[in-house]
Motif scaffolding. Structure first.
Motif, PDB file in Angstrom:
ATOM      1  N   GLY A  74       0.803  -1.215   0.000  1.00  0.00           N
ATOM      2  CA  GLY A  74       0.000   0.000   0.000  1.00  0.00           C
ATOM      3  C   GLY A  74       0.835   1.264   0.000  1.00  0.00           C
ATOM      4  N   SER A  75       2.120   1.133   0.307  1.00  0.00           N
ATOM      5  CA  SER A  75       3.020   2.282   0.317  1.00  0.00           C
ATOM      6  C   SER A  75       3.428   2.669  -1.105  1.00  0.00           C
ATOM      7  N   VAL A  76       4.024   3.846  -1.210  1.00  0.00           N
ATOM      8  CA  VAL A  76       4.630   4.290  -2.465  1.00  0.00           C
ATOM      9  C   VAL A  76       6.138   4.111  -2.327  1.00  0.00           C
ATOM     10  N   PHE A  77       6.734   3.440  -3.293  1.00  0.00           N
ATOM     11  CA  PHE A  77       8.161   3.155  -3.270  1.00  0.00           C
ATOM     12  C   PHE A  77       8.881   4.028  -4.299  1.00  0.00           C
ATOM     13  N   VAL A  78      10.202   4.110  -4.156  1.00  0.00           N
ATOM     14  CA  VAL A  78      11.002   4.877  -5.108  1.00  0.00           C
ATOM     15  C   VAL A  78      12.326   4.161  -5.346  1.00  0.00           C
ATOM     16  N   VAL A  79      12.807   4.252  -6.576  1.00  0.00           N
ATOM     17  CA  VAL A  79      14.087   3.653  -6.950  1.00  0.00           C
ATOM     18  C   VAL A  79      14.696   4.480  -8.071  1.00  0.00           C
ATOM     19  N   ARG A  80      16.011   4.476  -8.161  1.00  0.00           N
ATOM     20  CA  ARG A  80      16.703   5.098  -9.303  1.00  0.00           C
ATOM     21  C   ARG A  80      17.193   3.987 -10.215  1.00  0.00           C
ATOM     22  N   PRO A  81      16.484   3.765 -11.327  1.00  0.00           N
ATOM     23  CA  PRO A  81      16.807   2.606 -12.167  1.00  0.00           C
ATOM     24  C   PRO A  81      17.940   2.831 -13.154  1.00  0.00           C
ATOM     25  N   GLY A  82      18.478   4.059 -13.214  1.00  0.00           N
ATOM     26  CA  GLY A  82      19.598   4.303 -14.113  1.00  0.00           C
ATOM     27  C   GLY A  82      19.223   4.914 -15.446  1.00  0.00           C
ATOM     28  N   VAL A  83      17.948   5.207 -15.644  1.00  0.00           N
ATOM     29  CA  VAL A  83      17.490   5.911 -16.845  1.00  0.00           C
ATOM     30  C   VAL A  83      16.552   7.036 -16.407  1.00  0.00           C
TER      31      VAL A  83
END
Length: 295
Positions: free
Chosen positions: A272-281
């Motif tokens: 239910g949370s909002v996640f974040v990631v830096r995928p490199g693009v």
């Protein structure tokens, strides 16, 4: 590549529809079943929730604290601070068993959003286009669960997902007229990955797809159908994703708690949370509604 982190720890029932509001440096997103529009400021970590009183399938930037929303009762303008709702048009008036789902704007500020049955009926939904000063146009009929939308960087293609089909389709897209043609299926998502849900397109033209029941987001080449990358998310029902942040390097991912057994929720407490990631693009910009006429 860094790991997935929790950006907003909140037990959303059905988090969905993230869009980056560059003018205000914030992430807009919705909790469909919670009847809420959210605005998250990554600079402060503050996530504000605004009650709209009914199912809200999508939100896009408009002007200042006024946003455009696709509610169960149609397209509306919604002022976050005053709570004022202004109906623009309800293309499904009388279809009480349907609600709006995912939606976003094209580069000319048209708001595209589709519908689905709340009774698990097949083929009762459609994909619509709202353009300033024009009646709502119906573009795709016989839809079961209208979901992910995105455009190629050259704006000649629109990608589309009707979730139960497990297919990612492509339309030829005319930006000037806002018309679709030549629907073609590009990718059939394997059952092992769950169902394709929301989608975004990065600056290189690759497709990022959220997987309902698959616990991940994936990156695909639309020209070859090749699966390029998979990012696992600690939540089973992954619903959508969009790029945000000052340089559009952050991939925000929405998730849901609905449809998950209590025992499983104990194992995945951040569902239910909002996640974040830096995928490199990097991603493409989120377009605001009717941006052409905003001065």
């Amino acid at each position: 590549m860094s790991n997935v982190n929790v950006a907003i720890r909140v037990p959303a029932l059905l988090g969905e529809g993230p869009s980056w509001d560059a003018e205000n440096g914030r992430l807009l997103w919705v909790d469909i079943e919670g009847f809420k529009v959210h605005a998250y400021d990554p600079a402060t970590g503050l996530d504000e929730a605004f009650d709209v009183g009914q199912h809200v399938g999508a939100v896009v930037p408009y002007q200042g604290d006024e946003v455009m929303v696709a509610l169960r009762s149609g397209f509306h303008a919604f002022h976050l601070r005053t709570g004022r709702l202004q109906l623009i048009e309800d293309p499904e008036q009388g279809l009480d068993g349907n609600r709006f789902n995912d939606g976003k704007c094209d580069a000319h500020g048209r708001f595209w959003a589709g519908t689905m049955s709340m009774r698990n009926e097949s083929g009762t939904g459609a994909l619509y286009c709202l353009e300033e000063g024009q009646p709502v146009r119906t573009w795709v009929k016989g839809v079961s669960t209208s979901n992910g939308l995105g455009w190629s960087p050259d704006r000649t293609a629109m990608y589309y997902i009707d979730t139960p089909t497990r297919c990612i389709d492509r339309f030829d897209f005319d930006l000037t007229s806002g018309t679709l043609s030549n629907r073609t299926t590009l990718i059939k998502v394997p059952e092992a990955l769950g169902f394709p849900d929301g989608m975004t397109v990065d600056a290189e033209g690759m497709l990022w797809v959220a997987h309902w029941g698959g616990g991940c987001v994936t990156r695909w080449n639309p020209d070859t159908g090749e699966l390029l990358q998979r990012i696992d998310v600690p939540a089973d029902q992954v619903t959508s994703c969009c790029f945000g942040g000052e340089n559009l390097e952050d991939l925000y991912i929405t998730t849901a708690r609905t449809g998950i057994r209590e025992e499983r929720l104990q194992e995945t407490p951040d569902a239910g949370s909002v996640f974040v990631v830096r995928p490199g693009v990097k991603g493409q910009e989120t377009h605001a509604y009717d941006k052409r006429n905003k001065g």
